[in-house]
Structure formats: structure tokens, C-alpha cells
Design a protein around this motif. Structure first.
Motif, PDB file in Angstrom:
ATOM      1  N   LYS A 145       0.822  -1.221   0.000  1.00  0.00           N
ATOM      2  CA  LYS A 145       0.000   0.000   0.000  1.00  0.00           C
ATOM      3  C   LYS A 145       0.851   1.264   0.000  1.00  0.00           C
ATOM      4  CE  LYS A 145      -3.933  -2.244   2.076  1.00  0.00           C
ATOM      5  NZ  LYS A 145      -4.905  -2.294   3.153  1.00  0.00           N
ATOM      6  N   ASN A 146       2.149   1.128  -0.205  1.00  0.00           N
ATOM      7  CA  ASN A 146       3.032   2.290  -0.250  1.00  0.00           C
ATOM      8  C   ASN A 146       2.647   3.143  -1.463  1.00  0.00           C
ATOM      9  OD1 ASN A 146       5.364   3.945  -0.935  1.00  0.00           O
ATOM     10  ND2 ASN A 146       6.489   2.748   0.578  1.00  0.00           N
ATOM     11  N   PRO A 147       2.308   4.433  -1.248  1.00  0.00           N
ATOM     12  CA  PRO A 147       1.860   5.269  -2.370  1.00  0.00           C
ATOM     13  C   PRO A 147       2.947   5.564  -3.397  1.00  0.00           C
ATOM     14  CG  PRO A 147       2.031   6.560  -0.357  1.00  0.00           C
ATOM     15  CD  PRO A 147       2.268   5.137   0.024  1.00  0.00           C
ATOM     16  N   ALA A 148       4.206   5.509  -2.993  1.00  0.00           N
ATOM     17  CA  ALA A 148       5.298   5.798  -3.922  1.00  0.00           C
ATOM     18  C   ALA A 148       5.632   4.597  -4.798  1.00  0.00           C
ATOM     19  CB  ALA A 148       6.541   6.242  -3.155  1.00  0.00           C
ATOM     20  N   ASP A 149       5.466   3.367  -4.251  1.00  0.00           N
ATOM     21  CA  ASP A 149       5.837   2.172  -4.998  1.00  0.00           C
ATOM     22  C   ASP A 149       5.127   0.960  -4.401  1.00  0.00           C
ATOM     23  OD1 ASP A 149       7.017   0.066  -6.359  1.00  0.00           O
ATOM     24  OD2 ASP A 149       9.062   0.538  -5.747  1.00  0.00           O
TER      25      ASP A 149
END
Length: 133
Positions: A45-49
Motif C-alpha cells: 500500500k506504499n503510495p510511492a511504490d
């Protein structure tokens, strides 16, 4: 047929970013001892990757992330339970380096080959200082 290595060293990046709580990442890296176990935690769920894989010390402090070039591969190895162990290898200017063992092989720190000091070519010769009597 190309064989995959059973151990690999991986860059841990993002050491200059702040953790949401707890010690700073660079401070935690300075506390780590080569050979100390660390954990790999997928962060889908990491928005960057969505392939991000965090590296967390035994003290529960995040020191950074596996580099984006290797994160998908390591995430796949994690999901298939192919990672046997992970240890801290050392600090680096960009963050840190960890050592990963695969397919039942436990990670071992690579041998550090001694290097000879460079020759002193400055032309400096210290003055003789006689011993105290």
C-alpha cells in the motif's frame, strides 16, 4: 542456463527520510552491527511504490527500503518463502547494505580483503624527538 546466486548484497536506500516515529534512520544505521539480523517487510500500500520492501532492524526501526530496481524481485522471493535470512552488512553513503540468503542458505558477510596503505609520497619526514630522560 544462468544460475541465480544463493546470497546477494542489496542497497538500502532512503536513509535521509524521516520515520513517522522513533529514531532517525541514519541514527539507527549507526547502531547496527554487521551480521545483525534485519527483517524485510513488503509495503503493497506504499503510495510511492507498490513493490516497496522496507528494511527494519530487530529494534523495530525502519532504516530504509530495498532499491526500486531489486524490490520486485525481493518481493517475489518473500511471497514464495525463498528468503532464508537477512543480515545487516554495513553502512554506506546512500544508506546501508544488507546481505540476503536464498533457498535455505543463511547469509554470511563477505570476506573483507585487507588492503595495503598507500605509500607516503608527500616527502615529509618528521623531526627526531629524543626520549625524555
Amino acid at each position: 542456463m544462468r544460475l541465480m546466486p544463493r546470497q546477494m548484497s542489496l542497497a538500502v536506500v532512503g536513509a535521509d527520510h524521516l520515520n513517522k516515529s522513533g529514531p532517525a534512520r541514519r541514527f539507527e544505521i549507526a547502531l547496527c552491527i554487521p551480521g545483525e539480523p534485519v527483517d524485510l517487510v513488503p509495503e503493497p500500500k506504499n503510495p510511492a511504490d507498490p513493490n516497496a520492501v522496507a528494511v527494519v532492524t530487530e529494534r523495530g526501526v525502519k532504516i530504509g527500503y530495498i532499491g526500486a530496481d531489486r524490490a520486485p524481485l525481493i518481493g517475489t522471493y518473500l511471497s514464495r518463502a525463498r528468503i532464508s535470512g537477512v543480515i545487516f552488512q554495513g553502512a554506506a553513503k546512500w544508506g546501508a547494505v544488507i546481505r540476503v540468503g536464498l533457498d535455505g542458505e543463511m547469509p554470511v558477510l563477505p570476506e573483507i580483503k585487507p588492503t595495503e596503505p598507500p605509500p607516503d609520497d608527500t616527502g615529509f619526514w618528521p623531526d627526531y624527538i629524543p626520549p625524555d630522560d
